[in-house]
Scaffold this motif. Structure first.
Motif, PDB file in Angstrom:
ATOM      1  N   LYS A  31       0.820  -1.215   0.000  1.00  0.00           N
ATOM      2  CA  LYS A  31       0.000   0.000   0.000  1.00  0.00           C
ATOM      3  C   LYS A  31       0.852   1.264   0.000  1.00  0.00           C
ATOM      4  O   LYS A  31       0.374   2.334  -0.340  1.00  0.00           O
ATOM      5  CB  LYS A  31      -0.953   0.013   1.188  1.00  0.00           C
ATOM      6  N   ASP A  44      -4.769  -2.722  -4.051  1.00  0.00           N
ATOM      7  CA  ASP A  44      -5.212  -1.696  -3.100  1.00  0.00           C
ATOM      8  C   ASP A  44      -4.253  -0.504  -3.036  1.00  0.00           C
ATOM      9  O   ASP A  44      -4.530   0.474  -2.345  1.00  0.00           O
ATOM     10  CB  ASP A  44      -5.359  -2.298  -1.700  1.00  0.00           C
ATOM     11  N   ASN A  45      -3.142  -0.588  -3.753  1.00  0.00           N
ATOM     12  CA  ASN A  45      -2.199   0.523  -3.791  1.00  0.00           C
ATOM     13  C   ASN A  45      -2.869   1.718  -4.478  1.00  0.00           C
ATOM     14  O   ASN A  45      -3.537   1.553  -5.502  1.00  0.00           O
ATOM     15  CB  ASN A  45      -0.943   0.104  -4.564  1.00  0.00           C
ATOM     16  N   PRO A  46      -2.724   2.927  -3.950  1.00  0.00           N
ATOM     17  CA  PRO A  46      -3.389   4.097  -4.541  1.00  0.00           C
ATOM     18  C   PRO A  46      -3.055   4.329  -6.015  1.00  0.00           C
ATOM     19  O   PRO A  46      -3.925   4.746  -6.791  1.00  0.00           O
ATOM     20  CB  PRO A  46      -2.896   5.267  -3.684  1.00  0.00           C
ATOM     21  N   THR A  47      -1.828   4.057  -6.416  1.00  0.00           N
ATOM     22  CA  THR A  47      -1.454   4.249  -7.827  1.00  0.00           C
ATOM     23  C   THR A  47      -2.192   3.259  -8.721  1.00  0.00           C
ATOM     24  O   THR A  47      -2.678   3.626  -9.785  1.00  0.00           O
ATOM     25  CB  THR A  47       0.072   4.100  -8.002  1.00  0.00           C
ATOM     26  N   ARG A  68      -5.058   1.711  -7.948  1.00  0.00           N
ATOM     27  CA  ARG A  68      -6.488   2.060  -7.895  1.00  0.00           C
ATOM     28  C   ARG A  68      -6.817   3.248  -8.784  1.00  0.00           C
ATOM     29  O   ARG A  68      -7.934   3.359  -9.280  1.00  0.00           O
ATOM     30  CB  ARG A  68      -6.916   2.361  -6.453  1.00  0.00           C
ATOM     31  N   ALA A  69      -5.851   4.135  -8.975  1.00  0.00           N
ATOM     32  CA  ALA A  69      -6.106   5.355  -9.755  1.00  0.00           C
ATOM     33  C   ALA A  69      -6.162   5.091 -11.261  1.00  0.00           C
ATOM     34  O   ALA A  69      -6.638   5.942 -12.013  1.00  0.00           O
ATOM     35  CB  ALA A  69      -5.034   6.389  -9.456  1.00  0.00           C
TER      36      ALA A  69
END
Length: 156
Positions: A28, A144-147, A149-150
């Motif tokens: 994450k 689930d990593n923000p990058t 998910r983006a």
């Protein structure tokens, strides 16, 4: 015909270490820069009607290419021109709206190829779905990593 696919390097390849390194990270917390430039190298193929824009001997980071595909898809969906550049080499693939469809060109294929925008968008959608599925399978929890998910899925 549109051919857009990727493959993970063989375990014996030095490039595979970029996948092993990703497995050792706090999934994450892996930053965008790390994902874009240093982790998860893959071989990419992108060809239109047999004309290769990227061949299997090309190596790019999967996340950087996913972001490029997502960005191009967003622009195409909004009837804007776009391009994908590469950190690993100087080529750029351009996608330009015309009356005949999307004109795709690069230094490898300067005269370019015309492709139906709906078919291209479906291909991009499938590519992104496959890439995210592969990441989740190979490195559980990375989705689930923000990058990751983006990365947006293009409208089909």
């Amino acid at each position: 015909m549109i051919d857009l696919r990727f493959s993970i390097p063989e375990r014996s390849s030095p490039l595979y270490r970029s996948w092993e390194r990703a497995r050792q990270e706090d999934l994450k917390a892996i930053g965008e820069t790390e994902l874009q430039y240093y982790l998860l190298y893959v071989h990419i193929v992108f060809a239109l009607d047999g004309v290769e824009f990227i061949s299997t001997d090309e190596v790019v980071t999967l996340v950087d290419f996913m972001q490029g595909v997502s960005w191009v898809a967003e622009n195409i969906a909004s009837h804007r021109d776009a391009s994908i550049g590469f950190t690993e080499h100087a080529d750029t693939i351009s996608f330009r709206w015309t009356k005949s469809g999307i004109h795709v060109s690069s230094p490898r294929a300067p005269s370019g190829i015309y492709v139906n925008s709906d078919n291209l968008m479906k291909t991009f959608h499938t590519f992104l779905e496959n890439a995210i599925s592969c990441l989740a399978r190979e490195i559980p929890g990375i989705e689930d990593n923000p990058t990751i998910r983006a990365v947006r899925h293009p409208r089909s």
